[in-house]
Design an enzyme around this catalytic site. Structure first.
Site, PDB file in Angstrom:
ATOM      1  N   SER A  89       0.822  -1.213   0.000  1.00 14.98           N
ATOM      2  CA  SER A  89       0.000   0.000   0.000  1.00 14.98           C
ATOM      3  C   SER A  89       0.858   1.265   0.000  1.00 14.98           C
ATOM      4  O   SER A  89       0.328   2.375   0.018  1.00 14.98           O
ATOM      5  CB  SER A  89      -0.935   0.004   1.215  1.00 14.98           C
ATOM      6  OG  SER A  89      -0.190  -0.153   2.409  1.00 14.98           O
ATOM      7  N   LYS A 148     -16.856  30.741 -28.263  1.00 12.58           N
ATOM      8  CA  LYS A 148     -17.226  29.988 -27.064  1.00 12.58           C
ATOM      9  C   LYS A 148     -16.461  30.393 -25.809  1.00 12.58           C
ATOM     10  O   LYS A 148     -15.299  30.753 -25.850  1.00 12.58           O
ATOM     11  CB  LYS A 148     -16.959  28.491 -27.300  1.00 12.58           C
ATOM     12  CG  LYS A 148     -17.825  27.900 -28.379  1.00 12.58           C
ATOM     13  CD  LYS A 148     -19.121  27.380 -27.855  1.00 12.58           C
ATOM     14  CE  LYS A 148     -18.923  25.990 -27.298  1.00 12.58           C
ATOM     15  NZ  LYS A 148     -20.195  25.374 -26.951  1.00 12.58           N
ATOM     16  N   GLU A 166     -18.568  22.725 -14.804  1.00  7.85           N
ATOM     17  CA  GLU A 166     -18.980  21.386 -15.235  1.00  7.85           C
ATOM     18  C   GLU A 166     -18.248  20.294 -14.463  1.00  7.85           C
ATOM     19  O   GLU A 166     -18.819  19.268 -14.106  1.00  7.85           O
ATOM     20  CB  GLU A 166     -18.718  21.226 -16.740  1.00  7.85           C
ATOM     21  CG  GLU A 166     -19.605  22.104 -17.597  1.00  7.85           C
ATOM     22  CD  GLU A 166     -19.146  22.086 -19.057  1.00  7.85           C
ATOM     23  OE1 GLU A 166     -18.309  22.926 -19.414  1.00  7.85           O
ATOM     24  OE2 GLU A 166     -19.616  21.229 -19.805  1.00  7.85           O
ATOM     25  N   TYR A 168      -9.528  -6.813  12.492  1.00  9.55           N
ATOM     26  CA  TYR A 168      -8.914  -6.331  11.260  1.00  9.55           C
ATOM     27  C   TYR A 168      -8.871  -7.403  10.175  1.00  9.55           C
ATOM     28  O   TYR A 168      -8.605  -8.568  10.448  1.00  9.55           O
ATOM     29  CB  TYR A 168      -7.476  -5.850  11.549  1.00  9.55           C
ATOM     30  CG  TYR A 168      -6.745  -5.355  10.307  1.00  9.55           C
ATOM     31  CD1 TYR A 168      -6.886  -4.037   9.892  1.00  9.55           C
ATOM     32  CD2 TYR A 168      -5.959  -6.222   9.537  1.00  9.55           C
ATOM     33  CE1 TYR A 168      -6.254  -3.584   8.750  1.00  9.55           C
ATOM     34  CE2 TYR A 168      -5.327  -5.769   8.390  1.00  9.55           C
ATOM     35  CZ  TYR A 168      -5.471  -4.457   7.997  1.00  9.55           C
ATOM     36  OH  TYR A 168      -4.844  -4.012   6.868  1.00  9.55           O
ATOM     37  N   LYS A 223      -8.205   3.360   1.691  1.00  5.62           N
ATOM     38  CA  LYS A 223      -7.454   4.613   1.592  1.00  5.62           C
ATOM     39  C   LYS A 223      -7.524   5.313   0.246  1.00  5.62           C
ATOM     40  O   LYS A 223      -7.820   6.506   0.179  1.00  5.62           O
ATOM     41  CB  LYS A 223      -5.998   4.382   2.002  1.00  5.62           C
ATOM     42  CG  LYS A 223      -5.854   4.300   3.498  1.00  5.62           C
ATOM     43  CD  LYS A 223      -4.490   3.877   3.933  1.00  5.62           C
ATOM     44  CE  LYS A 223      -4.604   2.995   5.164  1.00  5.62           C
ATOM     45  NZ  LYS A 223      -5.286   1.688   4.916  1.00  5.62           N
TER      46      LYS A 223
HETATM   47  N1  ARG Z   1      -1.205  -1.336   5.171  1.00  2.00           N
HETATM   48  C1  ARG Z   1      -2.151  -1.892   6.080  1.00  2.00           C
HETATM   49  C2  ARG Z   1      -3.513  -1.216   5.929  1.00  2.00           C
HETATM   50  O1  ARG Z   1      -3.557  -0.201   5.367  1.00  2.00           O
HETATM   51  C3  ARG Z   1      -1.665  -1.701   7.485  1.00  2.00           C
HETATM   52  C4  ARG Z   1      -2.165  -2.699   8.469  1.00  2.00           C
HETATM   53  C5  ARG Z   1      -1.602  -4.026   8.165  1.00  2.00           C
HETATM   54  N2  ARG Z   1      -1.883  -4.971   9.202  1.00  2.00           N
HETATM   55  C6  ARG Z   1      -1.696  -6.267   9.029  1.00  2.00           C
HETATM   56  N3  ARG Z   1      -1.957  -7.044  10.000  1.00  2.00           N
HETATM   57  N4  ARG Z   1      -1.257  -6.784   7.902  1.00  2.00           N
HETATM   58  O2  ARG Z   1      -4.514  -1.732   6.356  1.00  2.00           O
END
Ligand code: ARG
Length: 482
Positions: A24, A284, A291, A318, A326
């Site tokens: 990322s 124009k 727009e 998570y 993001k």
């Molecule tokens: N780059 C990850 C995100 O944006 C960070 C968290 C990663 N956590 C993990 N356990 N792999 O979510």
């Protein structure tokens, strides 16, 4: 080679495709300031609670500040093999200060780290957006004051309805934007709890002080449930939802600018700074900026949909799915920021054609309601009957191919004997708007009062825009509160 950060049990490194889908850093590098601020708060707290020596803390803080300077100075090399901003920063720290860097990650995880970083980023962005919304509101309130007595057609169904003042029309957007700022401020209030120290999902056995890190990072308090803390993305969803509503408002305004600036309407002239020419048609002036603002809601609403769909059905806590939050969020908030800036520029530069608006305001029998109101007020005719009589008056004007003010007193009497010459003074668009002094109405005097109220609020940087009317009024003369 396996990953240095987590590859202890891995014999080989990831496939190239795995690296590509997993990393990322390409987009989360913009969190570097928040990531380093979070690490500084965490390391400071670890030393205060005796988990880290003061010597280690000092070298960590010095090293982090150097990393920050490198990133800000553009000399930092981001590595995709290190996946994300968190590991890029930590790895560079290790190169700089050696083993002490490895102690920074005590009592935390990337799961609470990323939630913290992203919240800090969204919070900063909300603050900037609120300032931008306020700036646009102020530009509109200033224009509204200049155009308090400028008469334009008011529409319903985009059909000429009743005359309104241009200032009143502009203040309608100030109201919408006031609620938009309120929604952003509200999202900020709810997001302002610190996830840091929730660790991977269950909390940590170390004697950390989460209140301390929360306070250092400007949060109101630490989050109260570690599972929730690492898996909550409400804060970005709520912020993007608020952004989408704001972008929807801007889109409506942008559409009006496109209509108003057309040759057929000719109500406003947009400046050269916010229009473009055509490579083939020399006459124009295209309202491209308007727009594009009109269109930005597309991607912002797309981001909102994307975020909700990514989160739906995810089990606690998570999951890597959440990394998909993001790019769309950054894109949506960037788009809103740019739209607000472009709108503010267009509003400041736009020049209304007052004469043209006035002529157009009188077209389409726009003061017909005023005739009906006059029949009610002066002749005590029930409104329904007055409406019917006025309909006949309009039909007569149509037949004679003139406006309502072109009808003679004989014409009026032909429709209804009871009408007398006093009717003529309600036929002008000026009389029509001046009469509408009910609180929140279009009368120039009311517009001036409302514009002044907003200017006071906006320059005082208050976001709750609606004090109640100071006293109750039965109708006329209520210009609002100062
Ligand atoms: N780059 C990850 C995100 O944006 C960070 C968290 C990663 N956590 C993990 N356990 N792999 O979510």
């Amino acid at each position: 080679m396996s990953n240095k950060m987590w590859g202890g049990r891995f014999a080989t490194g990831p496939d190239a495709i795995m690296e590509e889908i997993n990393a990322s850093i390409g987009f989360d590098q913009r969190l570097f300031r928040q990531d380093i601020a979070g690490s500084i708060a965490h390391a400071t707290m670890l030393a205060e609670t005796g988990i880290l020596t003061h010597a280690d803390r000092d070298s960590i803080l010095a090293g982090l500040n150097e990393v920050l300077a490198e990133i800000e100075g553009g000399t930092f090399t981001f590595s995709r093999a290190l996946e994300d901003i968190h590991m890029n920063v930590e790895s560079r720290l290790r190169e700089k200060i050696g083993d002490a860097a490895g102690r920074l990650h005590t009592a935390r995880s990337r799961n609470d780290q990323v939630a913290t970083d992203f919240k800090l980023y969204v919070r900063d962005t909300i603050d900037t957006l609120i300032i931008q919304v306020t700036t646009l509101q102020l530009a509109l309130a200033n224009k509204a004051e200049d155009e308090a007595a400028t008469i334009m057609p008011g529409f319903t169904h985009l059909q000429s309805a009743q005359p309104v003042t241009f200032g009143h029309h502009l203040l309608a957007y100030v109201e919408m934007l006031g609620r938009d700022a309120g929604r952003l401020a509200d999202a900020r209030k709810r997001l302002n709890e610190s996830p840091l120290g929730s660790a991977a999902l269950a909390g940590t056995p170390y004697p950390i002080d989460r209140h301390m890190t929360a306070e250092k990072l400007g949060f109101d308090r630490p989050t109260a449930n570690s599972l929730d803390a690492v898996s909550d993305r409400d804060f970005i969803i709520e912020t993007v939802a608020a952004a989408a509503i704001c972008a929807m408002h801007l889109s409506r305004f942008a559409e009006e600018m496109v209509i108003w600036s057309s040759a057929q309407f000719g109500f406003v002239r947009l400046s050269d700074k916010f229009t473009t020419g055509s490579s083939i048609m020399p006459q124009k002036r295209n309202p491209d900026a308007a727009e594009l603002v009109r269109a930005k809601i597309g991607r912002i609403l797309g981001a909102l949909t994307s975020l909700i769909v990514v989160m739906k059905g995810l089990p606690l806590a998570y999951s890597k799915d959440m990394q998909e939050d993001k790019e769309v969020a950054f894109d949506a908030l960037d788009a809103l920021s740019l739209s607000l800036a472009a709108m503010t520029g267009m509003v400041g530069d736009m020049v209304p054609n007052r004469e043209r608006m006035r002529v157009s305001a009188a077209a389409g029998f726009s003061t017909a309601t005023d005739i009906a109101d006059w029949l009610v007020r002066e002749l005590n005719i029930p409104f329904r009957d007055a409406h019917h009589i006025t309909g006949q008056i309009v039909a007569l004007a149509e037949q004679k191919n003139c406006g309502l003010e072109g009808l003679t007193i004989e014409d009026f009497k032909f429709i209804d004997q009871r009408i007398d010459s006093r009717i003529h003074k309600v036929l002008t668009v000026e009389a029509s708007v001046a009469a509408r002094q009910s609180y929140g109405g279009t009368a120039p005097a009311s517009v001036l009062t409302q514009a002044a109220r907003w200017k006071t609020l906006l320059t005082g940087q208050q976001h709750d825009p609606r004090p109640l009317p100071a006293k109750k009024h039965g109708g006329h003369g209520d210009g609002g509160v100062a």
